[in-house]
Write an enzyme that holds these catalytic residues in place. Structure first.
Site, PDB file in Angstrom:
ATOM      1  CE  LYS A 106      -4.498   0.587   0.565  1.00  0.00           C
ATOM      2  NZ  LYS A 106      -5.433  -0.380  -0.007  1.00  0.00           N
TER       3      LYS A 106
HETATM    4  N1  GLU Z   1      -7.183  -0.159  -3.561  1.00  0.00           N
HETATM    5  C1  GLU Z   1      -7.916  -1.352  -3.738  1.00  0.00           C
HETATM    6  C2  GLU Z   1      -7.943  -2.164  -2.470  1.00  0.00           C
HETATM    7  O1  GLU Z   1      -7.652  -1.666  -1.428  1.00  0.00           O
HETATM    8  C3  GLU Z   1      -7.438  -2.146  -4.927  1.00  0.00           C
HETATM    9  C4  GLU Z   1      -6.036  -2.609  -4.872  1.00  0.00           C
HETATM   10  C5  GLU Z   1      -5.554  -3.202  -6.172  1.00  0.00           C
HETATM   11  O2  GLU Z   1      -6.337  -3.341  -7.098  1.00  0.00           O
HETATM   12  O3  GLU Z   1      -4.367  -3.513  -6.248  1.00  0.00           O
HETATM   13  O4  GLU Z   1      -8.317  -3.308  -2.473  1.00  0.00           O
END
Ligand code: GLU
Length: 413
Positions: A106
């Site tokens: 993240k």
């Molecule tokens: N931001 C989204 C999540 O927290 C998608 C993450 C992604 O597609 O890599 O699941």
């Protein structure tokens, strides 16, 4: 490998609980709680008015034992390293739960994108890639949209990365379809919420038709969840965004509301609805309360007062650990984030596969693939919850944690 146990985000207790249930020792827990890499970069940006403001960008990579690091990039003033650590770990649990060959990460920038011009946002994003490019890549770490970022931001990332490495669409997911994005990626998290709710209703020999839902958050997740649930016959009686909420007990016209939000920038001012503040909205009596805004929306106090039958976590970590304990005590079912909000990363995975194979999928293939993966994950979670007499969150965490630990163990020793 740095350990995050010293300043453990309180949500890490969900992981700890799973580790205890699985009878892991401290050594095994520290393997799970450890982080592979943290990157922090400073980005002095010249604003349109000539002033200089320094923003900080971060990327936290939790693990890549099951595949390349994967997870969103959020642009929000609250972005900080400690929360990103837990969110990175949460991504590892999501990808493990739905059996994607991906790890967890993240990142983000501590900026308010609403206060930046398009030029400023583009420069900041390109600058971030210039600083981060050695730590991302289609076989290394694949960012995606999250709070405050969208397909446009992903297109800039792809372009900046491609300037350095040549055309590389697989470096990010959630791009516009014209430049390699998967059809239906934008609506995927919202649709995933609908699929998981439907599966849970079936599991209880119930149906969604005629049920009521309140949705906190009307951004990319909330609005698509609202549309999907409307298609499944659910009546959306109230929604909110960062400006406030609206209610109409007879049901909101979601199609018109989406148009209103796009035009006005907020759900407020929608005709045939009354205003309601965010706290009152959380306490409304309804069948489903869908939390699709930021983390930590429901703490102990809210958890002890809310009147929904079932809480659905469409965002990451919207029910704080202490709030979750209260909901468990009260017998209020929570469809947990690592299951209910996983539609986005599942379709991200399909997008990445398309990109590395240079072979686009049809929207039907994507919808079918999403349904199959989420349904299978739901079946597994419901079976463990029933068999081990635990909450759905505990069940989901136990399954994902075991998968993760086994992979980490095999690759580490
Ligand atoms: N931001 C989204 C999540 O927290 C998608 C993450 C992604 O597609 O890599 O699941």
């Amino acid at each position: 490998m740095a350990s995050i146990q010293g300043d453990m985000h309180e949500s890490m207790r969900f992981l700890k609980e799973a580790a205890v249930a699985l009878e892991y020792d401290d050594r095994e827990f520290s393997l799970l709680a450890g982080l592979s890499r943290e990157v922090r970069v400073a980005m002095p940006l010249q604003r349109d008015d000539g002033s200089i403001q320094t923003y900080y960008g971060y990327r936290v990579q939790h693990h890549n034992a099951l595949g390349p690091y994967k997870g969103g990039l959020r642009y929000h003033p609250s972005v900080n390293l400690n929360e990103l650590r837990w969110l990175a770990c949460l991504m590892s649990l999501k990808t493990a739960l739905v059996e994607l060959p991906l790890g967890g990460a993240k990142g983000g920038i501590d900026c308010d994108p609403k206060l930046l011009s398009r030029r400023e946002l583009r420069s900041l994003t390109r600058y971030f890639v210039q600083k981060l490019h050695r730590n991302i890549g289609p076989n290394l770490d694949i960012p995606a949209p999250d709070v405050g970022t969208d397909a446009q931001v992903m297109a800039w990332i792809q372009d900046e990365y491609s300037v350095i490495y040549g055309y590389t669409p697989g470096v990010v997911t959630g791009k516009p379809t014209l430049v390699g994005g998967a059809r239906g990626r934008e609506s995927a998290t919202g649709r995933g919420i609908g699929i998981v709710m439907q599966e849970y209703a079936h599991h209880r020999a119930d149906e969604l038709l005629g049920k009521t839902a309140v949705i906190q958050g009307f951004g990319n997740v909330g609005r698509h969840a609202a549309s999907d649930l409307t298609d499944r016959g659910v009546k959306i009686i109230a929604v909110s965004d960062s400006s406030g909420g609206i209610i109409n007990k007879a049901g909101l016209d979601v199609k018109r509301l989406v148009k209103h939000k796009d035009k006005m920038g907020s759900v407020l001012g929608f005709d045939s609805a009354e205003e309601i503040d965010n706290q009152a909205l959380l306490m409304l009596k309804c069948n489903y309360l869908v939390l699709a805004a930021l983390g930590g929306a429901v703490d102990e106090t809210q958890a002890s007062r809310l009147k929904a039958e079932i809480v659905v976590e469409g965002a990451n970590n919207p029910v704080a650990y202490a709030g979750d304990l209260v909901l468990r005590d009260r017998g209020i079912v929570v469809l947990p984030d690592i299951l209910a909000s996983t539609g986005g990363v599942v379709v991200s995975y399909f997008e990445w596969v398309q990109n590395i194979q240079h072979m686009p999928w049809s929207e039907d293939d994507i919808t079918a693939g999403l349904t199959v993966r989420l349904t299978k994950a739901c079946d597994g979670v419901f079976a463990v919850a029933t068999g081990q007499n635990c909450s759905l969150r505990e069940a989901a965490h136990r399954i994902a944690t075991k998968r993760l630990k086994d992979a980490l163990w095999i690759t580490s020793f």
